[in-house]
Motif scaffolding. Structure first.
Motif, short mmCIF file in Angstrom:
data_model
loop_
_atom_site.label_atom_id
_atom_site.label_comp_id
_atom_site.label_asym_id
_atom_site.label_seq_id
_atom_site.Cartn_x
_atom_site.Cartn_y
_atom_site.Cartn_z
N LEU A 58 0.85 -1.19 0.00
CA LEU A 58 0.00 0.00 0.00
C LEU A 58 0.88 1.24 0.00
N GLN A 59 0.33 2.36 -0.47
CA GLN A 59 1.08 3.62 -0.44
C GLN A 59 1.27 4.03 1.02
N LYS A 60 2.50 4.40 1.35
CA LYS A 60 2.81 4.74 2.73
C LYS A 60 2.07 5.99 3.18
N SER A 61 2.20 7.04 2.38
CA SER A 61 1.55 8.28 2.78
C SER A 61 1.27 9.12 1.54
N GLY A 62 -0.01 9.34 1.27
CA GLY A 62 -0.39 10.09 0.07
C GLY A 62 -1.87 9.95 -0.19
N ARG A 63 -2.26 10.26 -1.40
CA ARG A 63 -3.68 10.32 -1.73
C ARG A 63 -4.39 8.97 -1.77
N LEU A 64 -3.63 7.86 -1.82
CA LEU A 64 -4.27 6.55 -1.85
C LEU A 64 -4.36 5.91 -0.47
N LEU B 68 4.81 1.57 1.06
CA LEU B 68 5.83 1.98 0.09
C LEU B 68 5.42 3.24 -0.66
N ARG B 69 6.34 3.78 -1.44
CA ARG B 69 5.97 4.87 -2.36
C ARG B 69 5.16 4.26 -3.51
N ASP B 70 4.15 4.98 -3.96
CA ASP B 70 3.26 4.38 -4.97
C ASP B 70 3.99 3.96 -6.25
N ASP B 71 4.98 4.77 -6.66
CA ASP B 71 5.69 4.48 -7.91
C ASP B 71 6.44 3.15 -7.87
N ASP B 72 6.80 2.71 -6.65
CA ASP B 72 7.57 1.48 -6.51
C ASP B 72 6.69 0.24 -6.47
N GLU C 132 -4.30 3.75 -11.55
CA GLU C 132 -4.13 3.17 -12.89
C GLU C 132 -3.07 3.94 -13.68
N ASN C 133 -3.01 5.24 -13.45
CA ASN C 133 -2.03 6.09 -14.14
C ASN C 133 -0.60 5.59 -13.87
N VAL C 134 -0.32 5.23 -12.62
CA VAL C 134 1.02 4.75 -12.27
C VAL C 134 1.25 3.34 -12.83
N LYS D 198 -10.13 8.94 -7.85
CA LYS D 198 -10.40 9.17 -9.27
C LYS D 198 -9.75 10.47 -9.72
N CYS D 199 -9.18 10.46 -10.89
CA CYS D 199 -8.56 11.65 -11.44
C CYS D 199 -8.38 11.44 -12.94
N ARG D 200 -7.86 12.47 -13.61
CA ARG D 200 -7.62 12.33 -15.05
C ARG D 200 -6.25 12.90 -15.37
N VAL E 215 4.86 20.27 -12.02
CA VAL E 215 4.74 20.35 -13.48
C VAL E 215 4.02 21.63 -13.91
N GLU E 216 3.04 22.05 -13.10
CA GLU E 216 2.18 23.18 -13.51
C GLU E 216 2.91 24.51 -13.63
N ILE E 217 4.09 24.62 -13.01
CA ILE E 217 4.77 25.92 -13.13
C ILE E 217 5.65 25.99 -14.39
N ASP F 166 -0.64 16.70 -16.90
CA ASP F 166 -0.55 16.34 -15.48
C ASP F 166 -1.89 15.83 -14.97
N ILE F 167 -1.83 15.28 -13.77
CA ILE F 167 -3.03 14.78 -13.11
C ILE F 167 -3.90 15.95 -12.65
N VAL F 168 -5.18 15.82 -12.91
CA VAL F 168 -6.15 16.85 -12.51
C VAL F 168 -7.25 16.16 -11.72
N SER F 169 -7.68 16.80 -10.64
CA SER F 169 -8.92 16.28 -10.04
C SER F 169 -9.94 17.40 -9.95
N SER F 170 -9.76 18.41 -9.09
CA SER F 170 -10.74 19.50 -9.06
C SER F 170 -10.48 20.53 -10.16
N GLY F 171 -9.24 20.64 -10.62
CA GLY F 171 -8.87 21.64 -11.62
C GLY F 171 -8.33 22.92 -10.99
N SER F 172 -8.33 23.00 -9.65
CA SER F 172 -7.94 24.27 -9.03
C SER F 172 -6.44 24.55 -9.16
N THR F 173 -5.62 23.51 -9.22
CA THR F 173 -4.17 23.74 -9.38
C THR F 173 -3.88 24.37 -10.75
N LEU F 174 -4.55 23.86 -11.78
CA LEU F 174 -4.37 24.44 -13.13
C LEU F 174 -4.80 25.90 -13.11
O1 PRT Z 1 5.02 9.73 -2.13
P1 PRT Z 1 4.41 8.91 -3.22
O2 PRT Z 1 5.32 8.75 -4.43
O3 PRT Z 1 3.87 7.61 -2.72
O4 PRT Z 1 3.09 9.72 -3.69
P2 PRT Z 1 2.87 10.76 -4.90
O5 PRT Z 1 3.10 12.13 -4.37
O6 PRT Z 1 3.56 10.31 -6.13
O7 PRT Z 1 1.32 10.51 -5.21
P3 PRT Z 1 0.00 11.16 -4.59
O8 PRT Z 1 -0.22 10.69 -3.20
O9 PRT Z 1 -0.04 12.63 -4.84
O10 PRT Z 1 -1.09 10.51 -5.57
C1 PRT Z 1 -1.31 9.12 -5.59
C2 PRT Z 1 -2.33 8.83 -6.68
O11 PRT Z 1 -3.56 9.50 -6.39
C3 PRT Z 1 -1.99 9.33 -8.07
O12 PRT Z 1 -1.09 8.46 -8.76
C4 PRT Z 1 -3.36 9.38 -8.73
O13 PRT Z 1 -3.73 8.09 -9.20
C5 PRT Z 1 -4.29 9.74 -7.57
N1 PRT Z 1 -4.75 11.16 -7.57
C6 PRT Z 1 -6.05 11.55 -7.44
C7 PRT Z 1 -4.00 12.27 -7.68
C8 PRT Z 1 -4.87 13.37 -7.61
N2 PRT Z 1 -6.14 12.88 -7.45
C9 PRT Z 1 -4.34 14.71 -7.68
N3 PRT Z 1 -5.12 15.67 -7.63
N4 PRT Z 1 -2.66 12.47 -7.83
C10 PRT Z 1 -2.17 13.71 -7.88
N5 PRT Z 1 -2.95 14.84 -7.82
C11 PRT Z 1 -2.22 16.13 -7.87
C12 PRT Z 1 -1.79 16.53 -9.30
O14 PRT Z 1 -0.52 16.01 -9.59
C13 PRT Z 1 -1.80 18.05 -9.24
O15 PRT Z 1 -0.58 18.54 -8.74
O16 PRT Z 1 -3.03 17.19 -7.41
C14 PRT Z 1 -2.88 18.35 -8.24
C15 PRT Z 1 -4.15 18.62 -8.99
O17 PRT Z 1 -5.27 18.58 -8.14
P4 PRT Z 1 -6.50 19.55 -8.40
O18 PRT Z 1 -7.56 19.09 -7.44
O19 PRT Z 1 -6.03 20.95 -8.07
O20 PRT Z 1 -6.93 19.42 -9.84
#
Ligand code: PRT
Ligand code: ZN
Length: 213
Positions: free
Chosen positions: A9-15, A51-55, A72-74, A92-94, A144-146, A158-166
């Motif tokens: 499992l991801q140690k610490s993050g969005r999953l 672990l870190r998700d990428d690993d 799924e993206n990873v 969920k994200c895109r 990436v966004e900068i 890049d990954i988007v969920s709410s769109g507020s970062t963009l």
């Molecule tokens: O440390 P570790 O390597 O384990 O974690 P990480 O930092 O690489 O990943 P993490 O925890 O950020 O994300 C884990 C997974 O969550 C991602 O691989 C996606 O499948 C999923 N996920 C869902 C997201 C988001 N939502 C998301 N919003 N991953 C990243 N974001 C980031 C995105 O990169 C951007 O910077 O959030 C920002 C955009 O968010 P909005 O809401 O502003 O659009």
């Protein structure tokens, strides 16, 4: 010796939180958030690795873990030969292409000859190749966004969920290239005992999901 499933499992993050909650709802208890890298369940033959998700896809491929939860993206970006055994419906994200708000956008061909910053060079490269677009991909691992505002690239992917970062970086989303959610992945060749445990776990996961719908 009886089998024990190793689950990454991801140690610490969005999953992390939703992954833990899923097992909790399945009635599988283990210590989480203690800072340890491993935890053995007290009531199911499973041990959890944090672990870190990428690993995670690589550890599942190598057999260090039998199962793992990742986006799924990873899973697709790393290209490891692991099996997706179930979609989990959270995180969920895109993955989208975005350009500075003032940019004229007439379609994906607008990217011809441009520089695009991304942490997903494989997913982006395959998508552009499929569209017949020739662009320069700059792989960067974060923030990436900068890239457009510092002159590093004319677009980002890049990954988007709410769109507020963009939005807060003056970017507009113009094309979604991939939709993602958390998935359960497995090592392709599990022995019979472990396969039986996976079935047991999947049955519980599906019951939890059905109860929510
Ligand atoms: O440390 P570790 O390597 O384990 O974690 P990480 O930092 O690489 O990943 P993490 O925890 O950020 O994300 C884990 C997974 O969550 C991602 O691989 C996606 O499948 C999923 N996920 C869902 C997201 C988001 N939502 C998301 N919003 N991953 C990243 N974001 C980031 C995105 O990169 C951007 O910077 O959030 C920002 C955009 O968010 P909005 O809401 O502003 O659009
Ligand atoms: Zn990561």
């Amino acid at each position: 010796m009886s089998s024990v499933l190793r689950i990454a499992l991801q140690k610490s993050g969005r999953l992390s939180e939703d992954s833990y909650q899923l097992f909790k709802e399945c009635g599988i208890r283990f210590d989480y958030g203690t800072g340890k890298l491993k935890s053995v369940s007290s009531n199911f033959p499973a041990e959890f690795l944090f672990l870190r998700d990428d690993d995670i896809p690589g550890y599942v491929e190598d057999g260090v873990a039998d199962l793992g939860i990742v986006g799924e993206n990873v899973a697709v970006e790393t290209g490891r030969p692991v099996q997706t055994i179930h979609k989990l419906g959270f995180s969920k994200c895109r993955l989208s292409i975005a350009v500075p708000r003032g940019t004229d956008w007439t379609g994906i061909q607008s990217l011809d000859g441009k520089n695009i910053a991304t942490s997903y060079p494989n997913l982006l490269g395959n998508y552009l190749a499929g569209e017949g677009v020739r662009a320069e991909i700059h792989e960067i691992s974060g923030s990436v966004e900068i890239a457009p505002s510092i002159g590093l690239a004319e677009a980002v992917c890049d990954i988007v969920s709410s769109g507020s970062t963009l939005l807060s970086n003056g970017l507009k989303e113009v094309e979604t290239i991939f939709r993602s959610e958390a998935i359960l992945i497995a090592r392709p060749e599990l022995d019979e005992d472990k396969q039986a445990l996976v079935e047991k776990l999947l049955f519980r996961i599906k019951s939890v999901q059905a109860a929510k719908n």
